[in-house]
Scaffold this active site. Structure first.
Site, mmCIF file in Angstrom:
data_model
loop_
_atom_site.group_PDB
_atom_site.id
_atom_site.type_symbol
_atom_site.label_atom_id
_atom_site.label_comp_id
_atom_site.label_asym_id
_atom_site.label_seq_id
_atom_site.Cartn_x
_atom_site.Cartn_y
_atom_site.Cartn_z
ATOM 1 N N TYR A 13 38.342 38.194 29.837
ATOM 2 C CA TYR A 13 37.474 37.167 29.248
ATOM 3 C C TYR A 13 37.663 37.026 27.738
ATOM 4 O O TYR A 13 37.175 36.066 27.139
ATOM 5 C CB TYR A 13 35.999 37.482 29.544
ATOM 6 C CG TYR A 13 35.539 37.002 30.902
ATOM 7 C CD1 TYR A 13 36.078 37.546 32.067
ATOM 8 C CD2 TYR A 13 34.567 36.019 31.033
ATOM 9 C CE1 TYR A 13 35.662 37.108 33.313
ATOM 10 C CE2 TYR A 13 34.153 35.573 32.271
ATOM 11 C CZ TYR A 13 34.695 36.121 33.406
ATOM 12 O OH TYR A 13 34.274 35.678 34.641
ATOM 13 N N LYS A 54 41.111 49.140 39.248
ATOM 14 C CA LYS A 54 42.323 48.971 40.051
ATOM 15 C C LYS A 54 43.396 49.787 39.341
ATOM 16 O O LYS A 54 44.422 49.268 38.920
ATOM 17 C CB LYS A 54 42.681 47.470 40.128
ATOM 18 C CG LYS A 54 43.855 47.130 41.018
ATOM 19 C CD LYS A 54 43.574 47.252 42.510
ATOM 20 C CE LYS A 54 44.868 47.020 43.279
ATOM 21 N NZ LYS A 54 44.698 47.234 44.744
ATOM 22 N N ASP A 70 39.523 46.391 45.473
ATOM 23 C CA ASP A 70 39.719 45.763 46.792
ATOM 24 C C ASP A 70 38.972 46.545 47.876
ATOM 25 O O ASP A 70 38.311 45.976 48.743
ATOM 26 C CB ASP A 70 41.217 45.599 47.116
ATOM 27 C CG ASP A 70 42.043 46.854 46.881
ATOM 28 O OD1 ASP A 70 41.540 47.830 46.267
ATOM 29 O OD2 ASP A 70 43.216 46.876 47.309
ATOM 30 N N ASP A 130 32.540 40.100 37.515
ATOM 31 C CA ASP A 130 32.202 38.701 37.831
ATOM 32 C C ASP A 130 32.354 38.467 39.329
ATOM 33 O O ASP A 130 31.451 37.946 39.989
ATOM 34 C CB ASP A 130 33.121 37.759 37.042
ATOM 35 C CG ASP A 130 32.866 36.308 37.399
ATOM 36 O OD1 ASP A 130 31.692 35.900 37.403
ATOM 37 O OD2 ASP A 130 33.848 35.589 37.695
ATOM 38 N N ASP A 152 29.264 38.239 42.610
ATOM 39 C CA ASP A 152 29.080 37.125 43.560
ATOM 40 C C ASP A 152 29.083 37.665 44.986
ATOM 41 O O ASP A 152 28.268 37.273 45.821
ATOM 42 C CB ASP A 152 30.190 36.071 43.398
ATOM 43 C CG ASP A 152 29.784 34.935 42.451
ATOM 44 O OD1 ASP A 152 28.888 35.150 41.610
ATOM 45 O OD2 ASP A 152 30.367 33.840 42.564
HETATM 46 C C1 IPM Z 1 28.779 34.382 35.564
HETATM 47 C C2 IPM Z 1 29.507 33.071 35.544
HETATM 48 C C3 IPM Z 1 30.261 32.926 34.227
HETATM 49 C C4 IPM Z 1 31.257 34.075 34.131
HETATM 50 C C5 IPM Z 1 30.977 31.573 34.049
HETATM 51 C C6 IPM Z 1 30.005 30.411 34.187
HETATM 52 C C7 IPM Z 1 31.726 31.484 32.743
HETATM 53 O O1 IPM Z 1 30.363 32.958 36.630
HETATM 54 O O2 IPM Z 1 27.896 34.595 34.719
HETATM 55 O O3 IPM Z 1 29.058 35.215 36.435
HETATM 56 O O4 IPM Z 1 32.378 33.965 34.623
HETATM 57 O O5 IPM Z 1 30.885 35.091 33.535
HETATM 58 MN MN MN Z 2 30.246 34.639 37.999
#
Ligand code: IPM
Ligand code: MN
Length: 337
Positions: A130, A181, A214, A238, A242
């Site tokens: 990032y 990893k 993984d 990140d 999710d």
């Molecule tokens: C998160 C989001 C952000 C990230 C995006 C919107 C830049 O996906 O907060 O997880 O990748 O950090």
């Molecule tokens: Mn995210």
């Protein structure tokens, strides 16, 4: 109810785009009902603002934020995909800029869905892929080269790992898993593992584990109960959060805290989900993740009673169904004492 004796906390609010303002409004209602004293400053920022007048994030606004106690954010991103805002412009220009410049180096994301899911991911929030290291060579030629480096400083990695050990030391299970990893990313992975092992010596009460990212994806889905605290880098964090959101009932329940643990600036609290433009303005978005994030804010501001009331009310987020405002009403009722 929290005492009225506490001075108001100065909170900057960025509702943002899509469902952001709707869910943020409910989060503010719940905080007020739980007794948090706040002085709010609203900031009109996001893709809609950019499309209107070209503003992303003025330097003066950033300077003003440094003096706040906290920031509460809904979501930012193109309100109608395919419109004029260049992809990722406001996400990088607001969200990432805020994380980096205000040194919110811990991205704390709890996942709770009784009885199996009860863990938290600590994502390094200022470095890795990032950081923006890299570039193009020979762009738009057949020999074009794009590189995107991963920045891992000993300082940045160690402070995130140290925070994670503190968190695990204060948890019930005293367990911390490093996810990376290192079998392939031999430089970054080596630095992370060495920093981890060195800090571990200071925390003999914390049991540690390592998993490749993984493999962790399989275990998150098949055995989420093995996790207590997980620490990982920015990009793995990140993606994994999710996945964790999906495992814990859906990303509608996933909250996050972008923390500056050194308190050299405000910390920022936001749901993990995005702007969901397809359901925006219909009063159907679930505000739970924004409310849980607001509870994390109260906790970080030292307002333990408010934080606990929200934590208890949201302990099983599946209890709340209905429209955005109906769920808000139910949560307001649950935290009002
Ligand atoms: C998160 C989001 C952000 C990230 C995006 C919107 C830049 O996906 O907060 O997880 O990748 O950090
Ligand atoms: Mn995210």
């Amino acid at each position: 109810m929290t005492s009225t004796k506490n001075p108001p906390h100065h909170v900057g609010v960025i509702g943002g785009d899509g469902i952001g303002p709707e869910v943020t409004a409910q989060a503010l209602r719940v905080l007020e009902a739980a007794g948090l004293q706040m002085e709010l400053t609203h900031y009109d920022l996001g893709a809609a603002r950019f499309l209107r007048d070209g503003t992303v994030l003025p330097d003066e606004t950033m300077a003003e934020w440094r003096g706040l106690d906290a920031l509460l954010l809904g979501a930012v991103g193109d309100p109608a995909p395919g419109q004029a805002a260049p992809a990722g412009l406001v996400e990088r220009g607001i969200l990432l800029r805020m994380r980096f410049e205000l040194d919110m180096y811990v991205n704390y994301r709890p996942f709770r869905l009784p009885p199996t899911v009860n863990f938290e991911v600590i994502r390094e929030n200022t470095e890795g892929t990032y950081a923006g290291e890299g570039g193009f060579l020979r762009k738009n030629t057949p020999n074009e080269i794009a590189t995107q480096g991963s920045v891992n400083t000993r300082h940045g990695v160690e402070r995130c790992i140290r925070y994670s050990f503190e968190q695990a030391a204060n948890s019930e299970r005293h367990h911390l898993t490093l996810v990376h990893k290192k079998n392939v990313l031999t430089f970054a992975g080596d630095l992370w593992q060495r920093a981890f092992d060195e800090v571990a010596v200071e925390y003999p009460q914390v049991e540690t584990a390592y998993q490749h990212v993984d493999a962790a994806c399989i275990h998150f889905v098949e055995r989420p109960e093995i996790y207590d605290v997980v620490v990982t880098d920015n990009l793995f964090g990140d993606i994994l959060t999710d996945l964790a959101g999906a495992v814990a009932g859906g990303v509608a329940y996933a909250a996050s805290a972008n923390l500056n643990p050194d308190r050299t600036g405000p910390s920022m609290f936001e749901p993990v989900h995005g702007t969901a433009p397809d359901i925006a303005g219909k009063n159907i978005a679930n505000p739970i993740a924004a409310v849980i994030s607001a509870g994390l804010m109260a906790g970080f501001l030292g307002e333990t009673e408010v934080a606990e009331a929200i934590e208890i009310a949201t302990a099983d987020p599946r209890r709340y169904v209905g429209s955005t405002s109906e769920i808000g009403d139910a949560l307001v009722a649950a935290v009002t004492r």
